[in-house]
Design a protein around this motif. Sequence first.
Motif, mmCIF file in Angstrom:
data_model
loop_
_atom_site.group_PDB
_atom_site.id
_atom_site.type_symbol
_atom_site.label_atom_id
_atom_site.label_comp_id
_atom_site.label_asym_id
_atom_site.label_seq_id
_atom_site.Cartn_x
_atom_site.Cartn_y
_atom_site.Cartn_z
ATOM 1 N N ASN A 25 -40.338 55.203 32.385
ATOM 2 C CA ASN A 25 -41.343 54.510 31.577
ATOM 3 C C ASN A 25 -42.216 53.627 32.474
ATOM 4 N N ILE A 26 -43.516 53.837 32.407
ATOM 5 C CA ILE A 26 -44.406 53.179 33.356
ATOM 6 C C ILE A 26 -44.591 51.702 33.035
ATOM 7 N N HIS A 27 -44.223 51.258 31.812
ATOM 8 C CA HIS A 27 -44.321 49.816 31.559
ATOM 9 C C HIS A 27 -43.304 49.025 32.386
ATOM 10 N N GLY A 59 -40.631 61.848 37.749
ATOM 11 C CA GLY A 59 -40.286 60.431 37.721
ATOM 12 C C GLY A 59 -41.166 59.551 36.863
ATOM 13 N N TYR A 60 -42.206 60.130 36.237
ATOM 14 C CA TYR A 60 -43.124 59.336 35.417
ATOM 15 C C TYR A 60 -43.257 59.949 34.023
ATOM 16 N N ARG A 61 -43.222 59.104 33.013
ATOM 17 C CA ARG A 61 -43.540 59.564 31.661
ATOM 18 C C ARG A 61 -45.014 59.297 31.379
ATOM 19 N N ALA A 105 -44.317 52.848 27.179
ATOM 20 C CA ALA A 105 -43.045 52.267 26.753
ATOM 21 C C ALA A 105 -42.048 53.341 26.337
ATOM 22 N N GLY A 106 -40.804 52.932 26.214
ATOM 23 C CA GLY A 106 -39.759 53.849 25.762
ATOM 24 C C GLY A 106 -39.517 53.766 24.279
ATOM 25 N N VAL A 107 -39.944 52.666 23.653
ATOM 26 C CA VAL A 107 -39.781 52.447 22.218
ATOM 27 C C VAL A 107 -41.158 52.418 21.580
#
Length: 306
Positions: free
Chosen positions: A141-143, A64-66, A17-19
């Motif tokens: 963000n992979i989610h 391209g992936y976190r 997630a980003g958060v």
Amino acid sequence: MQQTRVSLIGAPTDIGAGVRGSSMGPEALRVANIVDALRARGVEVEDRGNLSGPSNPVLPPEDGYRHLEEVTQWNEAVHTAVHRELGRGRFPMLLGGDHSLALGSISAVARHCRERGKSLRILWLDAHADFNTRKITPSGNIHGMPVACLCGLGPDPLIRIGGHTPAIDPSWIRQIGIRSVDEGEKRLVHEMKLDVFDMRYIDEHGMRQTMDRALAGMDENTHLHVSFDVDFLDPEIAPGVGTTVRGGPNYREAQLCMEMIADTARLASLDVVELNPALDHRNRTANLAVDLIESLFGKSTLMRSE
């Protein structure tokens, strides 16, 4: 319900997630008495505790992936745990954690269905299509990518989880409540011919017709999996999520959705993800999630006399 022996599997991570904060989701659901609520419905419950995995390094995207390596490790752990419980004849309920974890969960369910010769239907209850790829993601963000990865569009470490690529056929999935889709996603969703019941469809046709269509065609050989992202709900009733999008289903619409799923007697596995207690008010969203989960297991206002 066909299966009343539930195994709770906690996956306390916000790695995709980003958060930050959804890592606390499993404990918030336990505080909201999910075990007692299920037992009150006549369900035998075993809490398997929490899986372990890498901590969130909070790094920027790479290619391209976190956090690709860390997300892969978490999903491999989820896959193993969910597949194990299915093999024991139990109903795995994944307590997330962010929605990238559905990669591990659904790939395990799909593997189980292939092994048992069962058909699979997936209901993706979410505000987002989660069909981004490396080339179109605005965040990395992979989610925001698990559906694409399950359909074979993603990095090798993720699309190969479970040993079968793609893990699912796009025709097996029904997305419900969608109201936030990135521009690049829209094209991919159409190309892959995903069956999407967005909020406009629900507004125009109502939740009953939406669910009638989403659940149509199942039979006694169908394994029904629900992936319930709590941001499916309108943030007015469910503020404890990291990616709120206005205009989601209200309480009664959500209850009808869950009750109609319960009526099929086909539900055999469940994800509950993206609950973020750090953004909630006195565990309000977790309590609502547990209320809705009870409806998935047969709670209704009155006994139905058919």
